[in-house]
Design a protein around this motif. Structure first.
Motif, mmCIF file in Angstrom:
data_model
loop_
_atom_site.group_PDB
_atom_site.id
_atom_site.type_symbol
_atom_site.label_atom_id
_atom_site.label_comp_id
_atom_site.label_asym_id
_atom_site.label_seq_id
_atom_site.Cartn_x
_atom_site.Cartn_y
_atom_site.Cartn_z
ATOM 1 N N THR A 181 0.826 -1.219 0.000
ATOM 2 C CA THR A 181 0.000 0.000 0.000
ATOM 3 C C THR A 181 0.861 1.270 0.000
ATOM 4 N N PRO A 182 2.001 1.309 0.705
ATOM 5 C CA PRO A 182 2.840 2.516 0.630
ATOM 6 C C PRO A 182 3.354 2.786 -0.789
ATOM 7 N N TYR A 183 3.717 1.722 -1.506
ATOM 8 C CA TYR A 183 4.170 1.873 -2.891
ATOM 9 C C TYR A 183 3.045 2.487 -3.729
ATOM 10 N N LYS A 188 0.333 6.998 -6.710
ATOM 11 C CA LYS A 188 -0.915 7.691 -7.019
ATOM 12 C C LYS A 188 -0.887 9.156 -6.547
ATOM 13 N N ASP A 189 -0.453 9.381 -5.302
ATOM 14 C CA ASP A 189 -0.596 10.719 -4.707
ATOM 15 C C ASP A 189 0.652 11.594 -4.850
ATOM 16 N N TYR A 190 1.810 10.972 -5.105
ATOM 17 C CA TYR A 190 3.050 11.771 -5.194
ATOM 18 C C TYR A 190 3.799 11.386 -6.476
ATOM 19 N N LYS A 192 5.452 12.858 -8.599
ATOM 20 C CA LYS A 192 6.749 13.481 -8.932
ATOM 21 C C LYS A 192 7.919 12.776 -8.256
ATOM 22 N N ALA A 193 7.631 11.898 -7.304
ATOM 23 C CA ALA A 193 8.696 11.129 -6.668
ATOM 24 C C ALA A 193 9.218 10.094 -7.664
ATOM 25 N N ARG A 194 10.502 9.781 -7.578
ATOM 26 C CA ARG A 194 11.068 8.741 -8.468
ATOM 27 C C ARG A 194 11.016 7.420 -7.702
ATOM 28 N N LEU A 195 9.921 6.683 -7.941
ATOM 29 C CA LEU A 195 9.629 5.490 -7.151
ATOM 30 C C LEU A 195 10.398 4.266 -7.656
ATOM 31 N N PRO A 240 3.614 10.089 10.398
ATOM 32 C CA PRO A 240 2.886 9.122 9.556
ATOM 33 C C PRO A 240 1.807 9.818 8.721
ATOM 34 N N PHE A 241 1.593 9.368 7.485
ATOM 35 C CA PHE A 241 0.604 10.017 6.620
ATOM 36 C C PHE A 241 -0.427 9.049 6.038
#
Ligand code: GLU
Length: 298
Positions: A181-183, A188-190, A192-195, A240-241
């Motif tokens: 779920t964190p991935y 989905k929500d961020y 612009k991050a390089r996942l 935590p978010f």
């Protein structure tokens, strides 16, 4: 050996040295491992009408899915093959209520991305490993619990002072476990991050320590364990978010098993086993035992 495994092995060696102690040496600081509770094993076949348990009784033992690289939660000792941690204790306490003692549980490591398939194919009877209950997963598997609530957080190198929350991840390399779920939340929500996705969080942590990625993201309960093992190298950044309620994964159609696991969790929360198990495992990463969340018998 990976960087993290090397660090953990070195720490274990130090702990042995420290335990021997020199005369006049003060006792080691910080939380010390408490005694693990023993769980009352119910005799006979205390639960009837569960195809999963019928099969387990036929085979003579339970097969339980778990993690093997998450300190204080689910960890496998490479020398002995023994599993330990809070999730492992949860698996053992509910097994006792189903009539299976600790010598009648075979743990099998299953990565985040493979949990639903493992439960659907009957590779495991149930799964206890930082497994978030959510509606998407409920279409594929069942969940007893929740037995704990975690929240998504970030782990960074100790020297990092620019990442304080997911909003700071734009353009940064952030690592998580595929299928988690964190991935999915970062994707989905961020955007612009390089996942970067790996099978395990320990692989992510190796990449953080060597500078290949800027952050690791998953549940605070997991990250606190890595940070507690190497506080000079890593720290948790920000708050935590998300809310990640942990459940015991079951085969979807085995309602008898799911409700028996709910009953078992409730009984062990009430008789003090849950808290004792927490204090002796996850509590050692530095966070005092919370009140267990209400169980959702759906
Ligand atoms: N609790 C989250 C999940 O179930 C992250 C931890 C994990 O991957 O096990 O996806």
């Amino acid at each position: 050996m990976t960087v993290v495994k090397r660090a953990l092995a070195a720490l274990a060696a130090l702990a042995v040295l420290a335990a021997c102690g020199k005369p006049g040496t003060p006792p080691p600081k910080g939380p010390q491992p408490g005694a693990l509770p023993g769980y009352q094993v119910r005799t006979g076949a205390p639960v009837n009408g569960s195809p999963t348990l019928d099969a387990a009784r036929g085979r003579g033992h339970l097969v339980v899915g778990a993690k093997e690289d998450q300190p204080y939660l689910g960890q496998k000792n490479p020398a002995t093959g023994t599993y330990s941690g809070f999730d492992i204790e949860i698996a053992r306490m509910v097994a006792a209520s189903l009539g299976f003692g600790p010598d009648r549980i075979e743990f099998r490591t299953i990565a985040s991305a493979n949990r639903e398939t493992a439960l659907q194919n009957g590779q495991v009877d149930y799964y206890v490993g930082t497994y978030t209950i959510n509606d998407n997963r409920k279409k594929l598997v069942g969940f007893a619990g929740p037995y704990f609530i975690a929240g998504q957080s970030l782990l960074v190198r100790r020297s990092n002072d620019s990442i304080h929350g997911p909003q700071d991840l734009a353009g940064r390399k952030v690592c998580s476990a595929a299928g988690s779920t964190p991935y999915q939340r970062i994707e989905k929500d961020y955007p612009k991050a390089r996942l970067v996705g790996y099978d395990t969080y320990s692989a992510c942590v190796d990449n953080l320590v060597t500078g290949q990625v800027d952050a690791v993201t998953t549940d605070n309960a997991i990250l606190q364990g890595y940070a507690a093992k190497a506080p000079d190298e890593m720290k948790i950044a920000g708050e935590p978010f998300s809310k990640e309620p942990y459940g015991i994964g079951t085969p979807r159609n085995d309602t008898v098993l799911r409700l028996a696991l709910d009953d078992a969790l409730a009984a062990h929360e009430q008789n003090g086993d849950w808290k004792k198990a927490y204090d002796a495992t996850l509590g050692l990463s530095g966070v005092p035992a919370p009140t267990p969340p209400p169980i959702d018998r759906y």
